[in-house]
Design a protein around this motif. Structure first.
Motif, mmCIF file in Angstrom:
data_model
loop_
_atom_site.group_PDB
_atom_site.id
_atom_site.type_symbol
_atom_site.label_atom_id
_atom_site.label_comp_id
_atom_site.label_asym_id
_atom_site.label_seq_id
_atom_site.Cartn_x
_atom_site.Cartn_y
_atom_site.Cartn_z
ATOM 1 N N VAL A 140 0.842 -1.193 0.000
ATOM 2 C CA VAL A 140 0.000 0.000 0.000
ATOM 3 C C VAL A 140 0.882 1.250 0.000
ATOM 4 N N VAL A 141 0.466 2.248 -0.788
ATOM 5 C CA VAL A 141 1.116 3.555 -0.774
ATOM 6 C C VAL A 141 0.202 4.536 -0.048
ATOM 7 N N LEU A 142 0.745 5.191 0.965
ATOM 8 C CA LEU A 142 -0.002 6.237 1.665
ATOM 9 C C LEU A 142 0.414 7.589 1.085
ATOM 10 N N VAL A 143 -0.531 8.242 0.401
ATOM 11 C CA VAL A 143 -0.275 9.547 -0.214
ATOM 12 C C VAL A 143 -0.812 10.609 0.730
ATOM 13 N N HIS A 144 0.091 11.390 1.326
ATOM 14 C CA HIS A 144 -0.334 12.316 2.374
ATOM 15 C C HIS A 144 -0.215 13.777 1.937
ATOM 16 N N ASP A 145 -1.074 14.582 2.538
ATOM 17 C CA ASP A 145 -0.988 16.027 2.325
ATOM 18 C C ASP A 145 0.226 16.570 3.073
ATOM 19 N N LYS A 146 0.675 17.741 2.656
ATOM 20 C CA LYS A 146 1.874 18.333 3.244
ATOM 21 C C LYS A 146 1.672 18.663 4.716
ATOM 22 N N ASN A 147 0.440 18.962 5.125
ATOM 23 C CA ASN A 147 0.199 19.418 6.492
ATOM 24 C C ASN A 147 -0.073 18.284 7.475
ATOM 25 N N VAL A 148 0.049 17.060 7.053
ATOM 26 C CA VAL A 148 -0.208 15.930 7.959
ATOM 27 C C VAL A 148 0.933 15.835 8.971
ATOM 28 N N ASP A 149 0.557 15.696 10.245
ATOM 29 C CA ASP A 149 1.546 15.584 11.315
ATOM 30 C C ASP A 149 2.385 14.324 11.115
ATOM 31 N N VAL A 150 3.699 14.473 11.199
ATOM 32 C CA VAL A 150 4.603 13.353 10.942
ATOM 33 C C VAL A 150 4.361 12.216 11.923
ATOM 34 N N ARG A 201 -7.010 5.243 11.272
ATOM 35 C CA ARG A 201 -7.073 3.901 10.657
ATOM 36 C C ARG A 201 -8.500 3.562 10.293
ATOM 37 N N GLU A 202 -9.441 3.987 11.112
ATOM 38 C CA GLU A 202 -10.866 3.671 10.839
ATOM 39 C C GLU A 202 -11.388 4.396 9.613
ATOM 40 N N THR A 203 -10.879 5.602 9.335
ATOM 41 C CA THR A 203 -11.376 6.361 8.185
ATOM 42 C C THR A 203 -10.509 6.202 6.937
ATOM 43 N N LEU A 204 -9.403 5.470 7.073
ATOM 44 C CA LEU A 204 -8.508 5.280 5.924
ATOM 45 C C LEU A 204 -9.178 4.372 4.883
ATOM 46 N N GLU A 205 -9.248 4.831 3.642
ATOM 47 C CA GLU A 205 -9.916 4.078 2.568
ATOM 48 C C GLU A 205 -8.878 3.594 1.553
ATOM 49 N N LEU A 206 -8.689 2.281 1.472
ATOM 50 C CA LEU A 206 -7.745 1.692 0.533
ATOM 51 C C LEU A 206 -8.394 1.516 -0.837
ATOM 52 N N LYS A 207 -7.712 1.940 -1.873
ATOM 53 C CA LYS A 207 -8.203 1.811 -3.238
ATOM 54 C C LYS A 207 -7.179 1.040 -4.072
ATOM 55 N N GLN A 208 -7.679 0.174 -4.943
ATOM 56 C CA GLN A 208 -6.807 -0.654 -5.766
ATOM 57 C C GLN A 208 -6.161 0.166 -6.882
ATOM 58 N N LEU A 209 -4.925 -0.109 -7.177
ATOM 59 C CA LEU A 209 -4.235 0.500 -8.306
ATOM 60 C C LEU A 209 -4.467 -0.339 -9.558
ATOM 61 N N GLY A 210 -4.547 0.333 -10.697
ATOM 62 C CA GLY A 210 -4.683 -0.378 -11.953
ATOM 63 C C GLY A 210 -6.126 -0.675 -12.314
#
Length: 425
Positions: free
Chosen positions: A356-366, A416-425
């Motif tokens: 999985v790749v997590l693509v984050h916004d710049k303002n997300v707390d590290v 983690r509860e609101t994280l939505e995984l989407k398939q690539l391809g």
């Protein structure tokens, strides 16, 4: 600008290709271990004298030598072109010579019959071309201490099982015996001095055909009557009835007068392989040569109908370990052509763990981001973090090419509860 390419005949591997190669290695290792072989490791360098002792055949000429430390100009002048006076080490050109040395060194800590796995790079100063590299991986299994046909059969069964694991149906093993070759050349009338050159020519049979081999033998100036006998044998009438691998098939493929013990040994291999697999996908080839000078008995090559070259090979080298111990120890090995297997397999394998790749916004707390990643890793996922870019499609395409199958976007309030995984391809 400086040249940034790797040395000729050597390669870089990008992450996706490296992962693919590791998956292939994992399958080979798993199958070998399932058949009772144990993995060892030897140094990448060996003594120069050992690598040039006559055990490695033509590969000795391709050995990369390592200069002695502390040489000066006078040493090079005194050597007068003699490499052996300048080098004391060399990169290994195969894994068999190191194994023989390893066994001689560690035999007191090894079982009477030792079954080894070696999977590692080797180096040869080849002329680089398509499919021929100066650094490549070999995957060897060897059995030391067993002179019976069981040893060859174990190697063949383990190798065919490994090929089956890749879904490469229809593989077979071409098999012969160097003792049968010697006996056949003796029957034809070639002198012992002529035989090494004759075998080099016979080894070209698949490429130039019988007529081409006969023509080259005559050009070599070897015993004319022996060439005549070879030509007559190749032109003999042959029937096309099916004969399963066994004594009858072997005798039919050879001239009269062959050693009964050699034929019995080969037939015994077929019996054991048949018992293990329900069939013996073996093909007796009386003109299979294999070029390594250390082979003393059975030799074999792995064939597949999809390609016109071998996918591996090996043989018995009962005399090699005796060079170190002063007493002969039976030994036989089989090497799968790892690079050829990798090229033959389709690149459609996926990692067992979800990637999985997590693509984050710049303002997300590290801290929040790394904690989220750690939680996914604990769930058994493989996770990469990427900061969102303007070209999101390009980022995701790159991730997919690297073996990632899903992605999720991470905002400042994502859990983690609101994280939505989407398939690539």
């Amino acid at each position: 600008m400086a040249n940034v390419n790797p040395p000729r005949g050597m390669r870089d591997f990008l992450p996706a290709e490296k992962a693919r190669r590791e998956r292939v290695l994992a399958v080979i290792r798993d199958r070998y271990r399932a058949h009772g072989f144990d993995e060892i490791e030897t140094p990448v360098v060996e003594d120069y004298a050992r690598l040039h002792s006559g055990m490695g055949g033509d590969n000795e000429k391709l050995s990369f030598s390592i200069l002695k430390r502390g040489l000066d100009a006078n040493d090079f002048v005194a050597a007068a072109g003699d490499v052996s006076a300048l080098a004391d080490l060399g990169l290994r050109f195969d894994l068999t010579v190191p194994l023989a040395r390893f066994y001689a060194t560690n035999r007191g800590d090894l079982p009477t019959v030792f079954r080894s796995i070696q999977m590692a790079p080797v180096w040869r100063a080849e002329r680089p071309q398509k499919g021929r590299y100066r650094q490549f991986v070999q995957c060897d299994i060897d059995i030391i201490g067993d002179a019976s046909a069981r040893a060859e059969a174990e190697l063949i069964v383990a190798t065919l099982d490994t090929v089956d694991a890749f879904g490469l149906d229809g593989a077979s093993v071409r098999i012969n015996d160097r003792r049968a070759l010697d006996a056949m050349l003796d029957v034809f009338g070639f002198t012992p001095e002529e035989r090494p050159g004759v075998l080099i020519t016979i080894d070209k049979l698949d490429k130039v055909g019988a007529d081409g081999v006969v023509a080259e033998l005559r050009e070599r100036g070897v015993t004319a009557s022996a060439v005549d006998a070879f030509e007559t044998f190749m032109q003999r009438p042959q029937t096309l009835e099916f004969r399963p691998f066994g004594e009858d098939q072997i005798r039919k493929a050879l001239p009269a007068g062959m050693p009964d013990d050699v034929i019995a040994h080969l037939a015994g291999i077929g019996e054991v392989v048949t018992a293990a697999r329900g069939e013996a996908p073996l093909v007796f080839d009386p003109f299979l040569v294999r070029g390594m000078g250390y082979y003393t008995g059975t030799i074999f090559e792995l064939a597949h109908p999809s390609v016109n070259y071998s996918l591996g090979g090996g043989g018995r080298y009962d005399g090699m370990i005796g060079r170190f111990l002063g007493q002969d120890v039976p030994a036989v090995g089989f090497s799968i052509g790892f690079e050829r297997i990798v090229d033959l397999l389709e690149n459609n394998e996926a990692d067992s763990a979800p990637a999985v790749v997590l693509v984050h916004d710049k303002n997300v707390d590290v801290a929040r981001l790394i904690a989220l990643k750690a939680e996914l890793v604990r769930e058994g996922m493989r996770v990469r973090i990427e900061q969102r870019t303007k070209n999101l499609n390009g980022l995701l395409n790159r991730a997919q090419a690297d073996g990632y199958g899903a992605f999720a976007t991470v905002a400042a309030d994502t859990t983690r509860e609101t994280l939505e995984l989407k398939q690539l391809g």
